[in-house]
Design an enzyme around this catalytic site. Structure first.
Site, PDB file in Angstrom:
ATOM      1  N   ASP A 199       0.864  -1.184   0.000  1.00  0.00           N
ATOM      2  CA  ASP A 199       0.000   0.000   0.000  1.00  0.00           C
ATOM      3  C   ASP A 199       0.898   1.231   0.000  1.00  0.00           C
ATOM      4  O   ASP A 199       1.522   1.559   1.019  1.00  0.00           O
ATOM      5  CB  ASP A 199      -0.896   0.012   1.248  1.00  0.00           C
ATOM      6  CG  ASP A 199      -1.997  -1.048   1.210  1.00  0.00           C
ATOM      7  OD1 ASP A 199      -1.792  -2.081   0.539  1.00  0.00           O
ATOM      8  OD2 ASP A 199      -3.035  -0.847   1.861  1.00  0.00           O
ATOM      9  N   LYS A 223      -6.922   3.284  -3.386  1.00  0.00           N
ATOM     10  CA  LYS A 223      -7.341   3.307  -1.989  1.00  0.00           C
ATOM     11  C   LYS A 223      -7.575   4.748  -1.557  1.00  0.00           C
ATOM     12  O   LYS A 223      -6.811   5.645  -1.938  1.00  0.00           O
ATOM     13  CB  LYS A 223      -6.255   2.639  -1.147  1.00  0.00           C
ATOM     14  CG  LYS A 223      -6.466   2.640   0.353  1.00  0.00           C
ATOM     15  CD  LYS A 223      -5.319   1.895   1.038  1.00  0.00           C
ATOM     16  CE  LYS A 223      -5.351   2.043   2.549  1.00  0.00           C
ATOM     17  NZ  LYS A 223      -4.209   1.345   3.197  1.00  0.00           N
ATOM     18  N   LYS A 231     -10.381   0.357  -2.489  1.00  0.00           N
ATOM     19  CA  LYS A 231     -10.309   0.125  -1.047  1.00  0.00           C
ATOM     20  C   LYS A 231     -10.575   1.430  -0.292  1.00  0.00           C
ATOM     21  O   LYS A 231      -9.691   2.268  -0.195  1.00  0.00           O
ATOM     22  CB  LYS A 231      -8.946  -0.433  -0.652  1.00  0.00           C
ATOM     23  CG  LYS A 231      -8.777  -0.638   0.861  1.00  0.00           C
ATOM     24  CD  LYS A 231      -7.390  -1.154   1.208  1.00  0.00           C
ATOM     25  CE  LYS A 231      -7.156  -1.162   2.713  1.00  0.00           C
ATOM     26  NZ  LYS A 231      -5.796  -1.662   3.062  1.00  0.00           N
TER      27      LYS A 231
END
Length: 324
Positions: free
Chosen positions: A153, A224, A260
């Protein structure tokens, strides 16, 4: 519409000017319409006969997260134990998709999870600020991948993005994507790349749409919303804009990208709103942990309590679940 906009991805990203022209040529986001639709979808309810399945799906979508300076190997092992056995009183309870930790704790998580199928995600690239040189960011990624991270991430350079230096952001994502590659000794392949936009710092929905497309063009496997470390994290309207972007990107390129939302998603009611949003915006193709995740630390507890209530008719309260 999207396919007409994106005639040639290579041409679109060939220069700063071409990238700027493309991103600023995307249709503007109707703020009022977006917020109204998100609010309307948030009122939808899931019938009781489908709620157990929805709760189980939400559990499977969770990236169970601990990202604190005080994290210890023991805390990570305890979180992994919870992922492996979310509800010891209900062996049929599903497991979350992943454990999300800092890179230096990846090896601890990998050992604890074994071959369970629960992934290990590592935050990287000078998370959460992203304020570091590219060499440092790539070393951060390489370290986590070498330790066994299944997913990375990363955070984008919001300063560069907001200054209009889109090609710099694009090139950095491309470089991080390359750093996600595993060595042949580690089995080859590549860790999945989730690109964190930190939407709470992007100011406008138009910027969220542009950042989403920029990340996808650069090779993101997921986009995300947030680090969870700023004042405004995941929201339904922002997630709606990102879902529309991945839908349009697949139509234009044939490549599917996951989404996400992360930060501030704490209750079963919150999770159900996001599942409805996904179903109504992009459909069943994204209702899968491979394509939609929920970044959360405390959400799992509430989902387990609601699951137990539906099974027994009684609400057990917070002592029913472990304290994270």
């Amino acid at each position: 519409m999207p396919s007409a906009i994106l005639a040639d991805p290579a041409e679109v990203t060939s220069s700063e000017a071409a990238l700027r022209r493309f991103l600023h040529g995307l249709p503007g986001v109707d703020r009022v319409g977006t917020e109204a639709r998100a609010a309307m979808l948030a009122t939808r309810s899931i019938k009781n006969d489908a709620k157990v399945a929805a709760i189980d799906l939400a559990i499977k979508m969770i990236d169970l997260t601990t990202l604190e300076g005080a994290d210890t190997p023991g805390k990570v092992r305890a979180l992994c134990a919870k992922a492996l056995h979310p509800d010891p009183g209900a062996p049929d309870a599903p497991r979350p998709a992943a454990i999300c930790v800092y890179g230096d704790l990846v090896a601890e998580a990998k050992t604890a999870l074994g071959d369970s199928g629960v992934h290990v995600a590592a935050v990287a690239t000078a998370f959460p600020s992203g304020r570091a040189s590219l060499d440092v960011k790539l070393a951060d990624v390489a370290y986590a991948v070498a330790a066994g991270a299944d997913e990375i991430d990363m955070v984008i350079d919001r300063g560069a993005f907001l200054a209009g230096r889109y090609r710099a952001v694009f090139d950095e994502i491309v470089a991080v994507k390359a750093a996600c590659a595993r060595s042949a000794a580690a089995g080859g392949g590549s860790a999945h790349l989730k690109v964190i936009l930190e939407t709470g710092e992007l100011s406008t929905y138009d910027n969220v749409r542009r950042a989403s497309w920029l990340a996808m063009l650069a090779g993101a496997d997921f986009i995300k919303t947030s680090t969870g470390k700023v004042a405004v994290n995941a929201t339904l309207p922002v997630t709606l804009v990102m879902l529309q972007a991945v839908r349009d990107f697949r139509e234009a390129t044939g490549r599917q990208v996951g989404v996400k939302p992360a930060g501030g998603i704490r209750t079963t009611k919150d999770a159900m709103k996001y599942l409805v949003l996904v179903n109504e915006t992009v459909g069943a193709d994204w209702l899968d942990p491979d394509w939609f995740r929920l970044g959360a630390s405390s959400l799992l507890n509430d989902l387990l309590m609601q699951r137990q209530k539906l099974a027994t008719g009684r609400y057990s309260g917070p002592d029913y679940v472990t304290v994270d």
